[in-house]
Design a protein around this motif. Sequence first.
Motif, short mmCIF file in Angstrom:
data_model
loop_
_atom_site.label_atom_id
_atom_site.label_comp_id
_atom_site.label_asym_id
_atom_site.label_seq_id
_atom_site.Cartn_x
_atom_site.Cartn_y
_atom_site.Cartn_z
N VAL A 397 2.61 -7.68 12.17
CA VAL A 397 1.80 -7.41 10.99
C VAL A 397 2.63 -7.03 9.77
O VAL A 397 2.21 -7.26 8.64
N THR A 398 3.82 -6.45 9.98
CA THR A 398 4.64 -6.08 8.82
C THR A 398 5.28 -7.30 8.17
O THR A 398 5.85 -7.18 7.08
N ILE A 448 -3.06 0.09 9.99
CA ILE A 448 -3.99 0.50 8.94
C ILE A 448 -3.75 -0.32 7.68
O ILE A 448 -4.69 -0.80 7.03
N LEU A 449 -2.48 -0.49 7.32
CA LEU A 449 -2.14 -1.28 6.14
C LEU A 449 -2.58 -2.74 6.32
O LEU A 449 -3.15 -3.34 5.40
N HIS A 450 -2.33 -3.30 7.50
CA HIS A 450 -2.76 -4.67 7.77
C HIS A 450 -4.27 -4.80 7.59
O HIS A 450 -4.75 -5.77 6.99
N THR A 451 -5.01 -3.84 8.10
CA THR A 451 -6.47 -3.89 7.99
C THR A 451 -6.90 -3.87 6.54
O THR A 451 -7.77 -4.65 6.11
N LEU A 452 -6.31 -2.98 5.73
CA LEU A 452 -6.72 -2.86 4.33
C LEU A 452 -6.21 -4.00 3.46
O LEU A 452 -6.70 -4.17 2.34
N LEU A 453 -5.27 -4.77 3.92
CA LEU A 453 -4.88 -5.98 3.19
C LEU A 453 -5.85 -7.13 3.45
O LEU A 453 -5.83 -8.14 2.74
N ASP A 497 -16.53 8.36 1.83
CA ASP A 497 -16.28 8.64 3.25
C ASP A 497 -15.42 7.55 3.89
O ASP A 497 -15.39 7.42 5.11
N VAL A 498 -14.71 6.74 3.08
CA VAL A 498 -13.85 5.68 3.60
C VAL A 498 -12.48 5.80 2.97
O VAL A 498 -12.24 6.64 2.10
N TRP A 499 -11.56 4.93 3.41
CA TRP A 499 -10.23 4.83 2.81
C TRP A 499 -10.05 3.43 2.26
O TRP A 499 -10.50 2.44 2.87
N VAL A 500 -9.37 3.34 1.10
CA VAL A 500 -9.10 2.05 0.47
C VAL A 500 -7.61 1.95 0.14
O VAL A 500 -6.92 2.96 0.07
N LEU A 501 -7.16 0.73 -0.05
CA LEU A 501 -5.79 0.52 -0.50
C LEU A 501 -5.67 1.05 -1.93
O LEU A 501 -6.55 0.82 -2.76
N SER A 502 -4.60 1.78 -2.21
CA SER A 502 -4.46 2.38 -3.54
C SER A 502 -4.19 1.31 -4.59
O SER A 502 -3.73 0.20 -4.29
N ARG A 503 -4.47 1.65 -5.85
CA ARG A 503 -4.19 0.73 -6.95
C ARG A 503 -2.70 0.41 -7.01
O ARG A 503 -2.31 -0.72 -7.29
#
Length: 618
Positions: A397-398, A448-453, A497-503
């Motif tokens: 994933v990286t 987590i990063l893979h999911t948010l991408l 109540d969720v997490w998102v990828l930062s700007r």
Amino acid sequence: MEANKATFQPGAELLTDLAELRAEVDVCLRRLADGELPTDVERERVDLKEEAGRRGAGGVLLDGTPRNTSAATQLADEVACMANTPGGGALIVGVNDRTGDLIGTDLDPEWLKHQIYRRIDVAPQVEVRYERGIPLVVLLVSEAREPVEDTGNRLRWRVGANCVPVDRSAWWVHRQDRVGWDEMARPSRMTVDDISPGAVAVARDYLRGRPANDGLADESTEEVLRRLGLLTVEGTLTQAGALLFCPAPRAWLSWARWDVQGGEVLAATDARAGTSLLEQVAQTEALLDGANDRVTLPGSFSERLVRLLPPRAAREAVLNGVVHRDWHQAEATTVTWVEADASLEVVSPGGFVGGVNAGNVLTQRYSRSPALADAVRALGLVDKQGIGVDRMYREMVTLGHRPPLLVEEPGPRVRVRLTGGKPVVPVMRLVDEIEPRERQTDVRVAMILHTLLHEPFITAQRGAEVLQRTVEEADEALHVAGSCVVGGSPLIEPYRDVWVLSRASTELTLQAAGDLAVLKRQGVLTYLRPDPVEATRVVRRWLAVHDRVSSGDYATLTELTYAGARRALERMVTDGLLERGETAGRNAHFLPAGVMRSGPRKSDQSDVPSAEALEVDG
């Protein structure tokens, strides 16, 4: 129930062992309270420890802290020693190990347990107890199924009141006397005279490539085998040793190279008959290396050449298929490379065992053949954390690839599929910017990063599915990822109540790509400024865990303006997907179509819309 009838309690042996250890801890503490010295109190299964890093200049005792990395490393080494010791053992932390004075400790038990696990792949039971009002930490360590190396790659166990070195052969000889020992540790009829010279040469090559080069590769064959734990004191090879080093009557590995899935076979071969398993592994690795082409990355990226498929992930897949297979079945482990997809499939005889399944391979470990797995680790083919499925996930994933696929099929057999191709350079650049740098190799952060991408947000519940952990553990992992930074800004951020990828993360990824359309063609950040199909998918994902969506919600997820987000949601009203809520202005929101007619819905994440109304894609 009949009087005096014996009852059965699952896990009773382990519970009994822990009870015995606690009783020994009680005896030691009672003797300390009576004024006896640690040298008289300590025993083979109980060790007294002063927390490392608590002494300043002149031996002054410093204030304790919940998180002391020096102590975590010190105790990880001692836990490894106890895990290798017959019957396990206990550590009492917070005692002056010269005078017996109780000085206490403020170590956080959950943090300590996790830190020890990270260092040596063993998670002891950690308990806090108070003696005369002073907090002590007690670590209860069960006997390990396989040898456990400490943070210095040493293998030690406890003799009397001290940890002393032990070689693998002695460890496995002892293991033969224990219940449930490994068949691969049995002595065979083979001796050093039966070994294939080619296998010895392969072993020496692998040993020279180990991170900790201790000169073992240049020792005599007997010494190499002894230190690998494959030679008994009688001079015969263990079953694992004979399998690895002696000529095999059949091919244990087969190789095929296709142009496309189910298309033309470009090359196919079984491993050479009469060669050892080690030679067959080396031959398969060479074939894989020839098929796995290199690609040149554009721009000034630090790693100019990379493989279509991460070599470390490919090696782990092949070795998993060899080490964890069922050796009572005669068929070969098959390795297939598909040219068009740059994909690798490894199919091994035997299903999942020891409680492992496709849904917990990231967190559950069990070896069907511990002695064989230990020898492969000692050879340097895999790291000391085990045959790393987590490494496969992280390596894939990286680079922007899909996570590995692991499934159990009829037979039974286990199939592992890795799909590579040209790396997604913007994803690699984003990972390369993560601070602290050690988090770049944290599989939790990677997943987590893979999911948010690929998804607009993640919840703790979704994180539990992705990480194959409990919701509580996933929530902790999300906060760990949230503490990471890129360019001085958070990697991910909480929203409601969720997490998102930062700007900052999205901007860095877009900058590396040069064009959002380029990323979307690679399946990354498709939810930013989405087309109508993806816009519907984003809203459906949100409404699967929320009872309403606002313009602010949609703008945050898609990086549209508030006005643009509102217009997009109003179009979905026209299309019949949504309907307007009763409030207006800043509190305006939208509901799933039909909710107003059927009555208000309870605002609860567990209240998920019906599959007919809100089918969630992919």
